[in-house]
Design a protein around this motif. Structure first.
Motif, PDB file in Angstrom:
ATOM      1  N   MET A   1       0.705  -1.448   0.285  1.00 47.10           N
ATOM      2  CA  MET A   1      -0.156   0.646   0.349  1.00 47.10           C
ATOM      3  C   MET A   1       0.900   1.683   0.701  1.00 47.10           C
ATOM      4  O   MET A   1       0.294   1.994  -0.478  1.00 47.10           O
ATOM      5  N   SER A   2       2.121   1.859   0.548  1.00 52.83           N
ATOM      6  CA  SER A   2       3.069   2.800   0.585  1.00 52.83           C
ATOM      7  C   SER A   2       3.622   2.315  -0.527  1.00 52.83           C
ATOM      8  O   SER A   2       3.817   3.779  -1.276  1.00 52.83           O
ATOM      9  N   GLU A   3       3.680   1.489  -1.283  1.00 50.83           N
ATOM     10  CA  GLU A   3       4.209   1.948  -2.924  1.00 50.83           C
ATOM     11  C   GLU A   3       3.347   2.585  -3.242  1.00 50.83           C
ATOM     12  O   GLU A   3       3.806   3.316  -4.469  1.00 50.83           O
TER      13      GLU A   3
ATOM     14  N   ILE B   1      18.415  14.857 -10.560  1.00 51.81           N
ATOM     15  CA  ILE B   1      16.993  13.603  -9.892  1.00 51.81           C
ATOM     16  C   ILE B   1      15.951  14.768  -9.170  1.00 51.81           C
ATOM     17  O   ILE B   1      16.848  14.954  -7.895  1.00 51.81           O
ATOM     18  N   MET B   2      15.334  14.904  -9.305  1.00 51.09           N
ATOM     19  CA  MET B   2      14.311  15.638  -8.406  1.00 51.09           C
ATOM     20  C   MET B   2      13.450  14.581  -7.251  1.00 51.09           C
ATOM     21  O   MET B   2      12.725  13.497  -7.361  1.00 51.09           O
ATOM     22  N   LEU B   3      14.602  14.992  -6.693  1.00 54.29           N
ATOM     23  CA  LEU B   3      14.072  14.639  -4.949  1.00 54.29           C
ATOM     24  C   LEU B   3      12.560  15.162  -4.246  1.00 54.29           C
ATOM     25  O   LEU B   3      12.221  15.811  -4.271  1.00 54.29           O
ATOM     26  N   THR B   4      10.724  14.408  -4.407  1.00 55.90           N
ATOM     27  CA  THR B   4       9.840  13.851  -4.070  1.00 55.90           C
ATOM     28  C   THR B   4       9.805  13.911  -3.016  1.00 55.90           C
ATOM     29  O   THR B   4       9.533  13.640  -1.399  1.00 55.90           O
ATOM     30  N   HIS B   5       9.844  12.394  -2.313  1.00 58.06           N
ATOM     31  CA  HIS B   5      10.194  11.628  -1.295  1.00 58.06           C
ATOM     32  C   HIS B   5      10.838  10.254  -0.624  1.00 58.06           C
ATOM     33  O   HIS B   5      11.571   9.482  -2.413  1.00 58.06           O
ATOM     34  N   LEU B   6      11.633   9.561   0.377  1.00 54.76           N
ATOM     35  CA  LEU B   6      12.025   8.869   0.488  1.00 54.76           C
ATOM     36  C   LEU B   6      11.383   7.987   1.795  1.00 54.76           C
ATOM     37  O   LEU B   6      10.528   8.979   2.753  1.00 54.76           O
ATOM     38  N   GLN B   7      10.854   7.074   1.543  1.00 53.20           N
ATOM     39  CA  GLN B   7      10.218   6.094   2.473  1.00 53.20           C
ATOM     40  C   GLN B   7      11.108   5.140   2.986  1.00 53.20           C
ATOM     41  O   GLN B   7      12.002   4.048   2.396  1.00 53.20           O
ATOM     42  N   PHE B   8      11.376   4.458   4.545  1.00 54.16           N
ATOM     43  CA  PHE B   8      11.328   3.724   5.064  1.00 54.16           C
ATOM     44  C   PHE B   8      10.203   3.059   5.724  1.00 54.16           C
ATOM     45  O   PHE B   8      10.164   3.166   6.940  1.00 54.16           O
ATOM     46  N   ALA B   9       9.862   1.885   5.363  1.00 52.44           N
ATOM     47  CA  ALA B   9       8.754   0.923   6.292  1.00 52.44           C
ATOM     48  C   ALA B   9       7.434   1.753   6.791  1.00 52.44           C
ATOM     49  O   ALA B   9       7.138   1.930   5.573  1.00 52.44           O
ATOM     50  N   ASP B  10       7.305   2.656   7.375  1.00 53.01           N
ATOM     51  CA  ASP B  10       6.318   3.097   8.267  1.00 53.01           C
ATOM     52  C   ASP B  10       6.744   4.901   8.309  1.00 53.01           C
ATOM     53  O   ASP B  10       5.599   5.622   8.726  1.00 53.01           O
ATOM     54  N   ASP B  11       7.537   5.241   8.069  1.00 47.91           N
ATOM     55  CA  ASP B  11       8.131   6.344   7.603  1.00 47.91           C
ATOM     56  C   ASP B  11       8.596   7.106   6.549  1.00 47.91           C
ATOM     57  O   ASP B  11       8.614   6.347   5.716  1.00 47.91           O
ATOM     58  N   THR B  12       7.632   8.096   6.482  1.00 46.06           N
ATOM     59  CA  THR B  12       7.811   8.317   4.469  1.00 46.06           C
ATOM     60  C   THR B  12       8.402   9.752   4.807  1.00 46.06           C
ATOM     61  O   THR B  12       7.787  11.102   5.622  1.00 46.06           O
TER      62      THR B  12
ATOM     63  N   SER C   1      -6.218  11.677   0.127  1.00 47.73           N
ATOM     64  CA  SER C   1      -6.911  10.592  -1.492  1.00 47.73           C
ATOM     65  C   SER C   1      -6.490   9.572  -0.770  1.00 47.73           C
ATOM     66  O   SER C   1      -6.984   8.456  -1.345  1.00 47.73           O
ATOM     67  N   PHE C   2      -5.316   9.017  -0.370  1.00 50.20           N
ATOM     68  CA  PHE C   2      -4.517   7.975  -0.102  1.00 50.20           C
ATOM     69  C   PHE C   2      -5.540   7.390   0.747  1.00 50.20           C
ATOM     70  O   PHE C   2      -5.525   5.765   0.944  1.00 50.20           O
ATOM     71  N   GLN C   3      -6.098   7.799   1.792  1.00 51.77           N
ATOM     72  CA  GLN C   3      -6.086   7.266   3.501  1.00 51.77           C
ATOM     73  C   GLN C   3      -7.660   7.413   2.915  1.00 51.77           C
ATOM     74  O   GLN C   3      -8.285   6.057   3.907  1.00 51.77           O
ATOM     75  N   VAL C   4      -8.766   7.767   1.626  1.00 47.83           N
ATOM     76  CA  VAL C   4      -9.583   7.201   2.212  1.00 47.83           C
ATOM     77  C   VAL C   4      -9.706   5.892   1.266  1.00 47.83           C
ATOM     78  O   VAL C   4     -11.084   5.375   1.973  1.00 47.83           O
ATOM     79  N   PHE C   5      -8.934   5.369   0.246  1.00 47.81           N
ATOM     80  CA  PHE C   5      -9.462   4.032  -0.232  1.00 47.81           C
ATOM     81  C   PHE C   5      -8.358   2.833  -0.041  1.00 47.81           C
ATOM     82  O   PHE C   5      -8.724   2.043   0.215  1.00 47.81           O
ATOM     83  N   SER C   6      -7.049   3.994   1.569  1.00 51.18           N
ATOM     84  CA  SER C   6      -6.429   2.709   1.775  1.00 51.18           C
ATOM     85  C   SER C   6      -6.800   2.197   3.108  1.00 51.18           C
ATOM     86  O   SER C   6      -6.097   0.641   3.431  1.00 51.18           O
ATOM     87  N   GLY C   7      -7.384   3.393   3.868  1.00 47.51           N
ATOM     88  CA  GLY C   7      -7.957   3.503   5.079  1.00 47.51           C
ATOM     89  C   GLY C   7      -7.043   3.858   6.156  1.00 47.51           C
ATOM     90  O   GLY C   7      -7.498   4.207   7.386  1.00 47.51           O
ATOM     91  N   PRO C   8      -5.372   3.770   6.437  1.00 46.23           N
ATOM     92  CA  PRO C   8      -4.804   4.064   7.237  1.00 46.23           C
ATOM     93  C   PRO C   8      -4.665   5.243   7.510  1.00 46.23           C
ATOM     94  O   PRO C   8      -4.426   6.394   6.154  1.00 46.23           O
ATOM     95  N   ALA C   9      -4.905   5.960   8.245  1.00 44.21           N
ATOM     96  CA  ALA C   9      -4.426   7.842   8.344  1.00 44.21           C
ATOM     97  C   ALA C   9      -3.622   8.214   8.879  1.00 44.21           C
ATOM     98  O   ALA C   9      -3.012   7.871   9.356  1.00 44.21           O
ATOM     99  N   ILE C  10      -3.902   9.257   8.323  1.00 47.31           N
ATOM    100  CA  ILE C  10      -2.152  10.550   8.833  1.00 47.31           C
ATOM    101  C   ILE C  10      -2.122  10.826   9.605  1.00 47.31           C
ATOM    102  O   ILE C  10      -2.873  11.689  10.332  1.00 47.31           O
ATOM    103  N   ASN C  11      -1.280  10.319  10.807  1.00 45.29           N
ATOM    104  CA  ASN C  11      -1.660  10.796  12.078  1.00 45.29           C
ATOM    105  C   ASN C  11      -0.322  12.815  12.328  1.00 45.29           C
ATOM    106  O   ASN C  11       0.896  12.560  12.059  1.00 45.29           O
TER     107      ASN C  11
END
Length: 209
Positions: free
Chosen positions: A41-43, A68-79, A99-109
């Motif tokens: 889901m993080s992908e 190279i344009m850097l937009t984000h880095l992800q590690f497990a549940d950290d972004t 939008s990600f929260q609506v269809f995936s379920g996990p809410a951003i804290n």
């Protein structure tokens, strides 16, 4: 589904386990499938940010010789997300998160999320944090145990360079220590499991390292 529906669990109630019962949905705590499904889901979130940046909806900083344009880095549940200091860009990123929260379920804290502002005044930073609903932090900070940034006000530029080199060496030693512990871990009898030889582990990846 057989792994999920045939598992039985019990719940601690006042310190005592209840009678085991079958699970109808969800995964048990500690199930190795759980982080795997979360990464899938993080992908999706990663692809959403990439597509938005490729369409020019927001811009991140350019890094390296190849710009190279850097937009984000992800590690497990950290972004970590990066963008130019523009309130419109931040607003769009928040819409993507919703939008990600609506269809995936996990809410951003947002209470546990933070904004790092570089090159902008406190008034702009206040507007940004109010819009996002998160905190503002200042460099240097530690992220996953790795120091980020340097306090330029308290140290000279030459001392900062030395400190950065020292911190990177310190982090590298810790990583090597973790690698060694994994490759040659002790068993109950006090011996060592040699998962990989030292010569092979130090080889290049294309050579089997």
């Amino acid at each position: 589904m057989r792994c999920v529906t045939t598992a039985s669990i019990s719940v601690l109630f006042n310190g005592a386990p209840t009678k085991p019962f079958r699970m109808g949905r969800g995964l048990r705590q500690g199930d190795p499938l759980s982080p795997f499904l979360f990464i899938i889901m993080s992908e999706v979130l990663s692809r959403m940010l990439e597509n938005a940046a490729n369409k020019g909806l927001f811009k991140g900083p350019s890094v390296g010789v190849d710009k190279i344009m850097l937009t984000h880095l992800q590690f497990a549940d950290d972004t970590l997300m990066f963008c130019e200091a523009d309130l419109h860009y931040l607003s769009l990123i928040k819409e993507l998160l919703l939008s990600f929260q609506v269809f995936s379920g996990p809410a951003i804290n947002y209470d546990k999320s933070a904004l790092i502002v570089l090159g902008m005044d406190d008034k702009w930073a206040k507007s940004a944090t109010d819009m996002l609903g998160c905190l503002k932090v200042q460099l240097p900070i530690k992220y996953l145990g790795i120091p980020l940034g340097a306090n330029m006000r308290k140290t000279s530029s030459w001392h900062c360079i030395i400190e950065k080199v020292y911190q990177r060496l310190k982090v590298a030693k810790e990583i090597i220590k973790i690698q060694r512990k994994f490759l040659w871990s002790a068993n109950k009898e006090g011996g060592l499991y040699h998962w990989l030889g030292g010569k092979l582990s130090n080889s290049q990846k294309i050579k089997g390292g």
